[in-house]
Design a protein around this motif. Sequence first.
Motif, PDB file in Angstrom:
ATOM      1  N   MET A 141       0.809  -1.217   0.000  1.00  0.00           N
ATOM      2  CA  MET A 141       0.000   0.000   0.000  1.00  0.00           C
ATOM      3  C   MET A 141       0.839   1.262   0.000  1.00  0.00           C
ATOM      4  N   VAL A 142       1.870   1.288   0.833  1.00  0.00           N
ATOM      5  CA  VAL A 142       2.610   2.538   1.004  1.00  0.00           C
ATOM      6  C   VAL A 142       3.796   2.665   0.065  1.00  0.00           C
ATOM      7  N   ASP A 143       4.125   1.576  -0.638  1.00  0.00           N
ATOM      8  CA  ASP A 143       5.327   1.640  -1.470  1.00  0.00           C
ATOM      9  C   ASP A 143       5.102   1.088  -2.865  1.00  0.00           C
ATOM     10  N   ALA A 144       4.993  -0.236  -2.985  1.00  0.00           N
ATOM     11  CA  ALA A 144       5.082  -0.872  -4.297  1.00  0.00           C
ATOM     12  C   ALA A 144       3.985  -0.449  -5.264  1.00  0.00           C
ATOM     13  N   ALA A 145       2.755  -0.299  -4.779  1.00  0.00           N
ATOM     14  CA  ALA A 145       1.636  -0.071  -5.694  1.00  0.00           C
ATOM     15  C   ALA A 145       1.490   1.379  -6.136  1.00  0.00           C
ATOM     16  N   VAL A 146       2.168   2.293  -5.461  1.00  0.00           N
ATOM     17  CA  VAL A 146       2.030   3.717  -5.761  1.00  0.00           C
ATOM     18  C   VAL A 146       3.283   4.212  -6.477  1.00  0.00           C
ATOM     19  N   GLY A 147       3.102   4.866  -7.609  1.00  0.00           N
ATOM     20  CA  GLY A 147       4.258   5.484  -8.244  1.00  0.00           C
ATOM     21  C   GLY A 147       4.562   5.028  -9.641  1.00  0.00           C
ATOM     22  N   GLY A 148       3.947   3.931 -10.093  1.00  0.00           N
ATOM     23  CA  GLY A 148       4.123   3.526 -11.476  1.00  0.00           C
ATOM     24  C   GLY A 148       5.362   2.726 -11.784  1.00  0.00           C
ATOM     25  N   LYS A 149       6.160   2.385 -10.770  1.00  0.00           N
ATOM     26  CA  LYS A 149       7.318   1.522 -11.020  1.00  0.00           C
ATOM     27  C   LYS A 149       6.858   0.075 -11.103  1.00  0.00           C
ATOM     28  N   THR A 150       7.286  -0.626 -12.129  1.00  0.00           N
ATOM     29  CA  THR A 150       6.965  -2.044 -12.274  1.00  0.00           C
ATOM     30  C   THR A 150       8.247  -2.782 -12.609  1.00  0.00           C
ATOM     31  N   GLY A 151       8.302  -4.072 -12.342  1.00  0.00           N
ATOM     32  CA  GLY A 151       9.527  -4.770 -12.702  1.00  0.00           C
ATOM     33  C   GLY A 151       9.637  -6.173 -12.159  1.00  0.00           C
ATOM     34  N   ILE A 152      10.702  -6.814 -12.592  1.00  0.00           N
ATOM     35  CA  ILE A 152      11.034  -8.157 -12.141  1.00  0.00           C
ATOM     36  C   ILE A 152      12.516  -8.198 -11.771  1.00  0.00           C
ATOM     37  N   ASN A 153      12.922  -9.303 -11.155  1.00  0.00           N
ATOM     38  CA  ASN A 153      14.303  -9.493 -10.748  1.00  0.00           C
ATOM     39  C   ASN A 153      15.045 -10.386 -11.734  1.00  0.00           C
ATOM     40  N   ILE A 154      16.362 -10.220 -11.792  1.00  0.00           N
ATOM     41  CA  ILE A 154      17.220 -11.188 -12.482  1.00  0.00           C
ATOM     42  C   ILE A 154      18.321 -11.576 -11.513  1.00  0.00           C
ATOM     43  N   ALA A 155      19.143 -12.532 -11.908  1.00  0.00           N
ATOM     44  CA  ALA A 155      20.160 -13.048 -10.987  1.00  0.00           C
ATOM     45  C   ALA A 155      21.114 -11.956 -10.515  1.00  0.00           C
ATOM     46  N   GLN A 156      21.342 -10.955 -11.356  1.00  0.00           N
ATOM     47  CA  GLN A 156      22.313  -9.916 -11.026  1.00  0.00           C
ATOM     48  C   GLN A 156      21.764  -8.845 -10.081  1.00  0.00           C
ATOM     49  N   GLY A 157      20.453  -8.803  -9.862  1.00  0.00           N
ATOM     50  CA  GLY A 157      19.935  -7.795  -8.955  1.00  0.00           C
ATOM     51  C   GLY A 157      18.424  -7.682  -9.010  1.00  0.00           C
ATOM     52  N   LYS A 158      17.913  -6.922  -8.066  1.00  0.00           N
ATOM     53  CA  LYS A 158      16.473  -6.765  -7.895  1.00  0.00           C
ATOM     54  C   LYS A 158      15.950  -5.590  -8.722  1.00  0.00           C
ATOM     55  N   ASN A 159      14.825  -5.803  -9.385  1.00  0.00           N
ATOM     56  CA  ASN A 159      14.122  -4.747 -10.121  1.00  0.00           C
ATOM     57  C   ASN A 159      14.966  -4.111 -11.220  1.00  0.00           C
ATOM     58  N   LEU A 160      15.911  -4.859 -11.787  1.00  0.00           N
ATOM     59  CA  LEU A 160      16.752  -4.296 -12.836  1.00  0.00           C
ATOM     60  C   LEU A 160      16.053  -4.280 -14.189  1.00  0.00           C
ATOM     61  N   VAL A 161      14.974  -5.045 -14.340  1.00  0.00           N
ATOM     62  CA  VAL A 161      14.202  -5.055 -15.584  1.00  0.00           C
ATOM     63  C   VAL A 161      12.796  -4.584 -15.258  1.00  0.00           C
TER      64      VAL A 161
END
Length: 358
Positions: free
Chosen positions: A133-153
């Motif tokens: 509620m307070v972070d992930a869903a607000v702001g329009g950032k979307t993404g997935i993780n890869i082995a090299q790091g979080k939310n890089l794609v």
Amino acid sequence: MTSSRVHVGGADPYDVVIGTGVLAELPGLLGEGVRTVAVVHNEELPEIARPVREALEAAGLVVHPLPVPAGEAAKEVGVLAGLWSRFAEVGVTRSDAVVGVGGGATTDLAGFAAASWLRGVRAVLVPTTLLGMVDAAVGGKTGINIAQGKNLVGAFHPPAGVLCELTTLESMPREDYISGLAEVIKAGFIADPVILDLVEDDPEGACGAAGPHTRELVERAVRVKADVVAADLRESGLREILNYGHTLAHAIEKAEDYRFRHGHAVAVGMVYAAELSRLAGRLPAGLVDRHRAVLASVGLPTSYRADAWPALREGMRVDKKSRGATLRFVVLDGLAEPGRLAAPAEDLLAAAYRRVSG
């Protein structure tokens, strides 16, 4: 129904609806012309998706529930590809929509699936955790993780709306709820000190949905994020302040193979950033102490393993705030006075970590 709205401005404005009984507003947030809705939800919590489906079906929409793995396991390329295939099978067209129901990982995935399907379809997010509620869903950032790091794609894809049904917080495990409090407390340090006052007034009450200040804490944290992302959707400057504590936090999560709660990592990361600020001569010791006190009062960690520094330092090299080879940190110059620290000396980085290692 009791609810309030926080407006998120910018090129693609939308509302965050916060309250109880707000699911009735879901069909209206989808807009005109929608016929088919793909409801992406945590496979372990089908009961959370059920009232969402019922609200959509009551409005005459064709609903396709699409379960995905729980937690960070959802944010993988294979899961995303599976959603694309399912969108094709159920006939999600450019005039249709995706609804993401669940925690931050689920809404991150659902948002990116919507952003990348047919070059972008509408999405409405229904976060069911405090962190969501307070972070992930607000702001329009979307993404997935890869082995090299979080939310890089990922992609910036503002939703058509966000529904925060506060009753869903009542069933959250205590530790998960407390983890979400880290992002609430972060909003207090970077922009709204009243949040800190409310937590300090009743730390135990802050640790659960039944607390006296729950709705106000959620609203204040959402408003902080809404104000920032309205001014800077694509993280070209101001939005970086929302990453306070996240440079070390993401390195901890990577080192723990994403089995460490995000909020717990952010808590440690904030203390680290505060110590870095102090050692750089930018923050008084009293505000560093306040970090430790308020975080510890709700049961969040303020230290991490001493032997982890080499791996964490390497993990910080892949950070979205970096510019080329230059490592950048969000720091504080005072309460609610965020700043940046670029290319800090290695001995300064190590010294700050010694202050949070235990």
